[in-house]
Write a protein that holds these residues in place. Structure first.
Motif, PDB file in Angstrom:
ATOM      1  N   ASN A 121       0.830  -1.214   0.000  1.00 59.86           N
ATOM      2  CA  ASN A 121       0.000   0.000   0.000  1.00 59.86           C
ATOM      3  C   ASN A 121       0.858   1.255   0.000  1.00 59.86           C
ATOM      4  OD1 ASN A 121      -2.371  -1.507   0.018  1.00 59.86           O
ATOM      5  ND2 ASN A 121      -2.455  -1.568   2.267  1.00 59.86           N
ATOM      6  N   ASP A 122       1.939   1.224   0.791  1.00 57.52           N
ATOM      7  CA  ASP A 122       2.855   2.374   0.802  1.00 57.52           C
ATOM      8  C   ASP A 122       3.500   2.568  -0.567  1.00 57.52           C
ATOM      9  OD1 ASP A 122       2.269   2.786   3.439  1.00 57.52           O
ATOM     10  OD2 ASP A 122       4.062   1.769   4.210  1.00 57.52           O
ATOM     11  N   LYS A 123       3.810   1.449  -1.212  1.00 57.27           N
ATOM     12  CA  LYS A 123       4.414   1.523  -2.541  1.00 57.27           C
ATOM     13  C   LYS A 123       3.450   2.153  -3.547  1.00 57.27           C
ATOM     14  CE  LYS A 123       6.607  -1.482  -5.984  1.00 57.27           C
ATOM     15  NZ  LYS A 123       6.982  -2.882  -6.299  1.00 57.27           N
ATOM     16  N   ALA A 124       2.188   1.703  -3.500  1.00 54.00           N
ATOM     17  CA  ALA A 124       1.188   2.278  -4.409  1.00 54.00           C
ATOM     18  C   ALA A 124       0.959   3.747  -4.099  1.00 54.00           C
ATOM     19  CB  ALA A 124      -0.116   1.493  -4.296  1.00 54.00           C
ATOM     20  N   GLN A 125       0.928   4.096  -2.837  1.00 54.44           N
ATOM     21  CA  GLN A 125       0.715   5.492  -2.456  1.00 54.44           C
ATOM     22  C   GLN A 125       1.899   6.360  -2.876  1.00 54.44           C
ATOM     23  OE1 GLN A 125       0.026   6.005   1.703  1.00 54.44           O
ATOM     24  NE2 GLN A 125      -0.520   8.171   1.527  1.00 54.44           N
ATOM     25  N   THR A 126       3.094   5.803  -2.780  1.00 52.61           N
ATOM     26  CA  THR A 126       4.287   6.560  -3.190  1.00 52.61           C
ATOM     27  C   THR A 126       4.233   6.898  -4.675  1.00 52.61           C
ATOM     28  OG1 THR A 126       5.613   5.479  -1.490  1.00 52.61           O
ATOM     29  CG2 THR A 126       6.805   6.491  -3.305  1.00 52.61           C
ATOM     30  N   GLN A 127       3.812   5.953  -5.492  1.00 53.40           N
ATOM     31  CA  GLN A 127       3.694   6.209  -6.927  1.00 53.40           C
ATOM     32  C   GLN A 127       2.638   7.279  -7.207  1.00 53.40           C
ATOM     33  OE1 GLN A 127       2.590   2.803  -9.218  1.00 53.40           O
ATOM     34  NE2 GLN A 127       3.142   3.732 -11.185  1.00 53.40           N
ATOM     35  N   SER A 128       1.525   7.201  -6.479  1.00 48.28           N
ATOM     36  CA  SER A 128       0.468   8.202  -6.677  1.00 48.28           C
ATOM     37  C   SER A 128       0.942   9.586  -6.262  1.00 48.28           C
ATOM     38  CB  SER A 128      -0.767   7.795  -5.867  1.00 48.28           C
ATOM     39  OG  SER A 128      -1.771   8.781  -5.968  1.00 48.28           O
ATOM     40  N   ALA A 158      13.029   2.628  -9.169  1.00 53.11           N
ATOM     41  CA  ALA A 158      12.305   1.543  -8.498  1.00 53.11           C
ATOM     42  C   ALA A 158      11.108   1.096  -9.319  1.00 53.11           C
ATOM     43  CB  ALA A 158      11.853   1.989  -7.113  1.00 53.11           C
ATOM     44  N   GLU A 159      10.740  -0.162  -9.110  1.00 54.60           N
ATOM     45  CA  GLU A 159       9.574  -0.729  -9.780  1.00 54.60           C
ATOM     46  C   GLU A 159       8.351  -0.508  -8.900  1.00 54.60           C
ATOM     47  OE1 GLU A 159       6.968  -2.147 -12.153  1.00 54.60           O
ATOM     48  OE2 GLU A 159       9.069  -2.158 -12.796  1.00 54.60           O
ATOM     49  N   TYR A 160       7.388   0.215  -9.424  1.00 60.78           N
ATOM     50  CA  TYR A 160       6.207   0.551  -8.627  1.00 60.78           C
ATOM     51  C   TYR A 160       4.958  -0.178  -9.093  1.00 60.78           C
ATOM     52  CZ  TYR A 160       8.596   4.177  -6.044  1.00 60.78           C
ATOM     53  OH  TYR A 160       9.442   4.842  -5.200  1.00 60.78           O
ATOM     54  N   ASN A 161       5.141  -1.158  -9.924  1.00 54.77           N
ATOM     55  CA  ASN A 161       3.991  -1.951 -10.343  1.00 54.77           C
ATOM     56  C   ASN A 161       3.669  -2.962  -9.235  1.00 54.77           C
ATOM     57  OD1 ASN A 161       1.982  -3.304 -11.626  1.00 54.77           O
ATOM     58  ND2 ASN A 161       3.254  -4.089 -13.306  1.00 54.77           N
ATOM     59  N   ILE A 162       2.495  -2.828  -8.627  1.00 50.61           N
ATOM     60  CA  ILE A 162       2.149  -3.657  -7.471  1.00 50.61           C
ATOM     61  C   ILE A 162       1.335  -4.885  -7.858  1.00 50.61           C
ATOM     62  CG2 ILE A 162       2.212  -1.677  -5.920  1.00 50.61           C
ATOM     63  CD1 ILE A 162      -0.853  -1.680  -5.998  1.00 50.61           C
ATOM     64  N   ASP A 163       1.057  -5.074  -9.125  1.00 51.88           N
ATOM     65  CA  ASP A 163       0.253  -6.237  -9.526  1.00 51.88           C
ATOM     66  C   ASP A 163       0.964  -7.543  -9.179  1.00 51.88           C
ATOM     67  OD1 ASP A 163      -1.662  -4.536 -10.469  1.00 51.88           O
ATOM     68  OD2 ASP A 163      -0.904  -4.558 -12.546  1.00 51.88           O
ATOM     69  N   HIS A 164       2.257  -7.581  -9.504  1.00 47.49           N
ATOM     70  CA  HIS A 164       3.024  -8.791  -9.193  1.00 47.49           C
ATOM     71  C   HIS A 164       3.119  -8.995  -7.675  1.00 47.49           C
ATOM     72  CE1 HIS A 164       5.904 -11.992  -9.678  1.00 47.49           C
ATOM     73  NE2 HIS A 164       6.786 -11.361  -8.901  1.00 47.49           N
ATOM     74  N   ASP A 165       3.260  -7.879  -6.952  1.00 48.01           N
ATOM     75  CA  ASP A 165       3.321  -7.976  -5.486  1.00 48.01           C
ATOM     76  C   ASP A 165       2.010  -8.510  -4.916  1.00 48.01           C
ATOM     77  OD1 ASP A 165       5.880  -6.945  -5.557  1.00 48.01           O
ATOM     78  OD2 ASP A 165       5.193  -4.873  -5.361  1.00 48.01           O
ATOM     79  N   ARG A 166       0.903  -8.048  -5.490  1.00 46.19           N
ATOM     80  CA  ARG A 166      -0.395  -8.537  -5.025  1.00 46.19           C
ATOM     81  C   ARG A 166      -0.553 -10.031  -5.288  1.00 46.19           C
ATOM     82  NH1 ARG A 166      -2.563  -5.657  -1.127  1.00 46.19           N
ATOM     83  NH2 ARG A 166      -2.737  -3.432  -1.653  1.00 46.19           N
ATOM     84  N   GLU A 167      -0.067 -10.468  -6.412  1.00 43.76           N
ATOM     85  CA  GLU A 167      -0.140 -11.897  -6.707  1.00 43.76           C
ATOM     86  C   GLU A 167       0.686 -12.709  -5.704  1.00 43.76           C
ATOM     87  OE1 GLU A 167       1.129 -12.367 -10.691  1.00 43.76           O
ATOM     88  OE2 GLU A 167      -0.643 -11.397 -11.587  1.00 43.76           O
TER      89      GLU A 167
END
Length: 309
Positions: A203-210, A259-268
């Motif tokens: 969530n922090d990663k997604a928020q950082t990208q936003s 950094a890689e901010y794509n969280i789809d793989h992380d969610r999987e």
């Protein structure tokens, strides 16, 4: 049992004191002293025979059983001999014989069962009775089977030591079981906490990208506003025509993050971890039951010694 033997000595001494007092110059006190000495000898020999020799009659070996039988005969003969000696000694003192000891020997050899009065017969009977009582009391001072007591004491010491070791092993085994169950519960809790932490990190990663995208847009708007202000002021103060590029739109070059901010793989990945953790939690009770079963199986191996009577 020792106290009972002492009681026998005192009782026999008191009862026989009257008989010896009749022939003693010191009266009742002298009679009691003589009676106490004879009682000590009588009861002492009988108790020793009862404790050490007569139990051999209970031995499994025929030879030792015969030895025990001889010991019984010898013990009874000794009691009767002491009783006759005491009675003849009392007769000698009552008659005022100068050397009663020699007279006793002569009376035993020549007139074994002849006494001067009924009192000596009573004295003889009391001496025999107390001797037999002491004989049986001596039997109770030890086990009825010869040499059994030391072996039994050694066995009890070994059994106590063995049972103590069993208790120690059981305590260690119980501690290991409790540690295993506690570690299993703690491991499950740590897995759950790790999933929560990973979800928070995603969530922090997604928020950082936003936040980064918002800041880039704000920076671009700010740059356009600043440049437009500059151009407007420049145009007011210019005496010639404005340059053609004043009409061009300004765009900032977007800085690509390393950094890689794509969280789809992380969610999987976290979804897969959650499924694995849930499968583990579903099996926790089975693991606990297996631990309990193994513990009970090993615990039952450590059993105290039992004696079949």
């Amino acid at each position: 049992m020792i106290s009972l033997l002492i009681c026998f000595v005192v009782c026999e001494g008191i009862l026989n004191a009257y008989f010896f007092a009749q022939g003693s110059d010191q009266g009742l006190l002298g009679g009691f002293i003589q009676a106490a000495i004879f009682a000590t000898v009588n009861i002492g020999f009988a108790a020793v025979q009862g404790r050490y020799t007569i139990p051999w009659v209970n031995h499994r070996n025929f030879f030792f059983k015969c030895v025990g039988g001889i010991a019984i005969f010898f013990a009874l003969a000794l009691i009767f001999t002491i009783a006759l000696t005491v009675s003849h000694y009392r007769d000698a003192t009552v008659l005022g014989v100068e050397e009663p000891a020699k007279a006793v020997i002569n009376s035993l050899l020549n007139h074994t069962f002849q006494f001067n009065d009924i009192t000596s017969w009573v004295l003889c009977g009391l001496t025999i009775a107390f001797g037999i009582f002491a004989l049986f009391d001596g039997l109770k001072l030890n086990d009825s089977y010869p040499l059994y007591a030391p072996k039994y004491i050694q066995f009890e010491e070994s059994r106590t030591q063995y049972e103590q070791e069993i208790e120690n092993l059981r305590a260690v085994l119980t501690q290991k079981k409790d540690e295993a169950l506690s570690n299993l519960d703690q491991y499950c809790q740590e897995l759950k906490l790790n999933l929560v932490r990973q979800d928070s990190i995603i969530n922090d990663k997604a928020q950082t990208q936003s936040v980064y995208e918002n800041y880039m847009q704000q920076a671009e708007h700010t740059a356009k506003a600043l440049l437009q202000t500059f151009r407007s002021e420049n145009q007011l103060h210019r005496t010639d025509d404005i340059p053609a590029y004043f009409l061009d739109d300004v765009k900032l070059n977007k800085v690509e993050l390393q950094a890689e901010y794509n969280i789809d793989h992380d969610r999987e990945n976290i979804d897969e971890c959650e499924r694995n953790v849930q499968r583990l939690i579903n099996c926790v009770e089975d693991y606990k039951n297996e631990i309990a079963r193994t513990f009970t199986e090993q615990y039952d191996h450590f059993t105290p010694l039992t004696i079949e009577h």
